[in-house]
Structure formats: C-alpha cells, structure tokens
Design an enzyme around this catalytic site. Structure first.
Site, PDB file in Angstrom:
ATOM      1  CB  CYS A  74      11.578  -4.424  -0.634  1.00  0.00           C
ATOM      2  SG  CYS A  74      11.499  -2.651  -0.935  1.00  0.00           S
TER       3      CYS A  74
ATOM      4  NE  ARG B 284       8.447  -5.137   1.573  1.00  0.00           N
ATOM      5  CZ  ARG B 284       8.213  -6.170   0.782  1.00  0.00           C
ATOM      6  NH1 ARG B 284       8.147  -7.377   1.320  1.00  0.00           N
ATOM      7  NH2 ARG B 284       8.046  -6.010  -0.514  1.00  0.00           N
TER       8      ARG B 284
ATOM      9  CG  ASP C 259       4.305  -5.237   0.073  1.00  0.00           C
ATOM     10  OD1 ASP C 259       4.312  -4.085   0.546  1.00  0.00           O
ATOM     11  OD2 ASP C 259       4.213  -5.488  -1.136  1.00  0.00           O
TER      12      ASP C 259
HETATM   13  P1  4NP Z   1       8.077  -2.227  -0.825  1.00  0.00           P
HETATM   14  O1  4NP Z   1       6.469  -1.988  -0.898  1.00  0.00           O
HETATM   15  O2  4NP Z   1       8.379  -3.382  -1.750  1.00  0.00           O
HETATM   16  O3  4NP Z   1       8.313  -2.547   0.603  1.00  0.00           O
HETATM   17  O4  4NP Z   1       8.710  -0.916  -1.274  1.00  0.00           O
HETATM   18  C1  4NP Z   1       5.799  -1.857  -2.113  1.00  0.00           C
HETATM   19  C2  4NP Z   1       5.810  -0.662  -2.771  1.00  0.00           C
HETATM   20  C3  4NP Z   1       5.112  -0.518  -3.970  1.00  0.00           C
HETATM   21  C4  4NP Z   1       4.421  -1.592  -4.489  1.00  0.00           C
HETATM   22  C5  4NP Z   1       4.410  -2.796  -3.820  1.00  0.00           C
HETATM   23  C6  4NP Z   1       5.099  -2.931  -2.632  1.00  0.00           C
HETATM   24  N1  4NP Z   1       3.700  -1.443  -5.701  1.00  0.00           N
HETATM   25  O5  4NP Z   1       3.032  -2.398  -6.101  1.00  0.00           O
HETATM   26  O6  4NP Z   1       3.757  -0.385  -6.322  1.00  0.00           O
END
Ligand code: 4NP
Length: 172
Positions: free
Chosen positions: A10, A16, A128
């Site tokens: 992800c 995720r 997300d």
């Molecule tokens: P992930 O969620 O991609 O599901 O781990 C996110 C975690 C951090 C960020 C964006 C999405 N971020 O912008 O830091």
C-alpha cells in the site's frame, strides 16, 4: 503446494498492507498452509519506515483476532521482484507506482490488485483509511477478509495446475 511468496503493498505500509498480511497469515494458519505461503508487506513510500502499524488499524485488526506486529518498510524493487511471486497492490495508485518500478515484463506479470480476488465485487480498490473515521478501518478489514478468501481459491487452482503440469512432464 510449492512455496509461494506474496508481498502486499500500500502507500505507507502502516494500515492496509500490514492488515492484508495479517489477515492472509491468519487464514493460511487455519488451513495449515502457513509454511507453504510466505507473506510480507511493504509501502510505496518510505515515510513511515521502521514504524509499527497505525494504532487505529492495530486496534480494529486485533478486535478480529489479527495482530499487526511488523514494522513498515519501503518496497525494494531489486530484491522484492525477485523474491516474491505475487506483488499485490491495494489501489490504482499503488498499481501505477509498482508498474513504474518494474525492471522487465516478468516483474510486471507479478503485479496484482487486491480486489482482483474479491468475491463480492462492490469495491475495485481497498480505500485508504488513513484520513477517515473508524468505519474506514472496518471497511478495510471487511474487504481484505473477502479478498483473501478469493486469493486462497486462486492459489489452490494455481496449485492444481502446477501439479497437473508436473504430472504431464513426468509422463513425457
Ligand atoms: P496505508 O495508509 O497506505 O494503508 O498504510 C496510509 C498511511 C500513511 C499515509 C497515507 C496512507 N501517509 O500519507 O503518511
């Protein structure tokens, strides 16, 4: 089943993809396949590298029996495309970013979208949850549990095909 290596990807590797890894590991353990299919996860960005999973994601996952214990890491194209058989992104942007990292067509063939394996075709990506409320985390887990069921069906049918090809090879 010959050993398979799956990498879930992800953006940040704190919500995720670590959840996908934990859900898949849980299902594989229930089936007794935990030594046959190796699962790991990584992020497109290295912003959270070395950090544990998001506290909210950990809490919701644990309430369903999934413990998120790993630390975030960034995708390493030079080793990950060699080590893993399937590299499974969560949304359009992940797939685009992974496609930009491939070294050749063989690498490209390893890229999949998590919702390719969904049995309930309601979502075509895993949304997300980082900036959403609690329901975003529950939705991620609902979609991942369903897609992991489909992924197991996929692995089983691939395994049957491999066994069949092996038998044919031994006959010739
Ligand atoms: P992930 O969620 O991609 O599901 O781990 C996110 C975690 C951090 C960020 C964006 C999405 N971020 O912008 O830091």
């Amino acid at each position: 089943m010959t050993g398979k290596h799956l990498l879930f990807v992800c953006l940040g590797n704190i919500c995720r993809s670590p959840s996908a890894e934990a859900v898949m590991k849980g299902k594989l353990k229930t089936m007794g396949w935990e030594l046959l299919v190796f699962c790991d996860s990584a992020g497109i960005i290295g912003f959270h590298s070395g950090e544990p999973a998001d506290e909210r994601m950990k809490k919701y996952a644990l309430s369903r029996g999934y413990k998120l214990t790993g630390l975030s890491r960034q995708v390493k194209p030079d080793s990950d495309f060699d080590r893993f058989d399937m590299i499974i992104g969560m949304d359009d942007q992940n797939i685009k970013d992974l496609n930009a990292l491939v070294r050749n067509e063989n690498d490209r063939k390893k890229i999949f979208r998590m919702t390719d394996f969904s049995t309930q075709k309601i979502y075509n990506h895993i949304p997300d949850p980082y900036y959403t409320g609690n329901e975003g985390f529950e939705l991620v887990l609902d979609l991942l549990e369903d897609a992991c069921n489909g992924l197991i069906v996929h692995l089983k049918s691939e395994n049957r095909l491999e066994l069949k090809n092996e038998r044919l090879k031994n006959m010739t």
